[in-house]
Design a protein around this motif. Structure first.
Motif, short mmCIF file in Angstrom:
data_model
loop_
_atom_site.label_atom_id
_atom_site.label_comp_id
_atom_site.label_asym_id
_atom_site.label_seq_id
_atom_site.Cartn_x
_atom_site.Cartn_y
_atom_site.Cartn_z
N GLN A 104 0.80 -1.38 0.00
CA GLN A 104 -0.19 0.02 -0.17
C GLN A 104 0.90 1.25 -0.19
OE1 GLN A 104 -3.39 0.12 -0.46
NE2 GLN A 104 -3.05 2.15 -0.84
N LEU A 105 2.01 1.22 0.57
CA LEU A 105 2.77 2.31 0.68
C LEU A 105 3.22 2.70 -0.81
CD1 LEU A 105 4.39 4.48 2.27
CD2 LEU A 105 6.51 2.97 2.29
N GLY A 106 3.58 1.51 -1.51
CA GLY A 106 4.22 1.88 -2.98
C GLY A 106 3.02 2.49 -3.81
N ALA A 107 1.70 1.75 -3.63
CA ALA A 107 0.75 2.34 -4.19
C ALA A 107 0.33 3.66 -4.07
CB ALA A 107 -0.59 1.56 -4.03
N THR A 108 0.80 4.16 -2.70
CA THR A 108 0.40 5.41 -2.37
C THR A 108 1.41 6.50 -2.98
OG1 THR A 108 -0.60 4.79 -0.28
CG2 THR A 108 0.11 7.21 -0.36
N PHE A 109 2.67 5.97 -2.97
CA PHE A 109 3.53 6.73 -3.70
C PHE A 109 3.17 7.10 -5.21
CE2 PHE A 109 7.92 6.01 -1.36
CZ PHE A 109 7.36 6.56 0.02
N ALA A 110 2.77 6.04 -5.87
CA ALA A 110 2.33 6.18 -7.00
C ALA A 110 1.11 7.16 -7.21
CB ALA A 110 2.00 4.81 -7.68
N SER A 118 0.26 4.77 10.53
CA SER A 118 -0.33 5.02 9.27
C SER A 118 0.46 5.85 8.14
CB SER A 118 -1.80 5.52 9.42
OG SER A 118 -1.46 7.06 9.54
N ILE A 119 0.22 5.21 6.99
CA ILE A 119 1.00 5.91 5.59
C ILE A 119 0.37 7.20 5.76
CG2 ILE A 119 1.00 5.99 3.28
CD1 ILE A 119 0.76 2.68 3.36
N ASP A 120 -0.82 7.74 5.70
CA ASP A 120 -1.15 8.98 5.58
C ASP A 120 -0.77 10.00 6.73
OD1 ASP A 120 -2.51 8.33 3.13
OD2 ASP A 120 -4.53 8.22 4.04
#
Length: 193
Positions: free
Chosen positions: A24-30, A168-170
């Protein structure tokens, strides 16, 4: 932040929540247009972060020393692969390519990378935000140890506060985007940076 280096394990461990969060971190970066800079492996947590970014059309730069190309099974689908001569050059190159640092769960190598970046910040060699994604409380004991260092007088509170921590990522990305670095130490001269 246009690019962030992610330090993390070359194995997946045994907590599926960590594996899912890495992807999910990678997807968030994208989604946010942040270039992922990482250790180039297609295995472990490293591979999950990269695959998350690549699956969502993100830009991924892998940096790996030549002697680890086979051991860490480098990812062949990266936007860019950089090969270095040794581990020190790898870390330096990753640092040069990034505007911030995030550490996910990992082992000794991950800890070494995290603490080198924190030490460089403490010495005034960079002012980039350093984030620790504390997935499922993975780093709770480490954070307790750092607090002990402060309480026993081995670590100043201001240096403890360099490390931005969130579950959390956010939340972590928000802290990193709003990070205000410490002033450079007065004993560091410009030509030493």
């Amino acid at each position: 932040m246009e690019s962030i280096v992610v330090f993390c394990g070359s194995s997946e461990g045994n907590d599926p929540e960590i594996v899912d969060c890495a992807y999910q971190l990678g997807a968030t970066f994208a989604a946010e247009g942040i270039t992922l800079v990482y250790g180039a492996a297609k295995i472990g947590i490293m591979g999950r972060v990269a695959q998350g970014a690549l699956d969502y059309k993100g830009k991924v730069i892998g940096v790996i020393p030549d002697f680890l190309k086979l051991k860490e099974v480098f990812h062949s689908g990266l936007t860019k692969l950089i090969i270095t001569e040794n581990m020190h050059q790898r870390k330096l190159r990753m640092h040069e390519l990034s505007d911030g640092i995030i550490t996910l769960p990992g082992g000794f190598g991950t800890m070494e990378e995290l603490f080198e970046m924190i030490t460089w910040a403490q010495l005034g060699l960079h002012q980039k935000p350093i984030g620790l994604l504390n997935i499922n409380g993975f780093y709770d004991e480490l954070l307790a140890m750092l607090r002990t260092m402060v309480n026993k007088g081995f670590l100043k509170q201001e240096y403890y506060d360099i490390l931005l921590v969130d579950n959390s990522i956010d939340g972590l990305l928000h802290k990193m985007k709003n990070y205000e670095p410490l002033p450079l130490p007065i004993w560091i001269k410009k030509d030493q940076l």
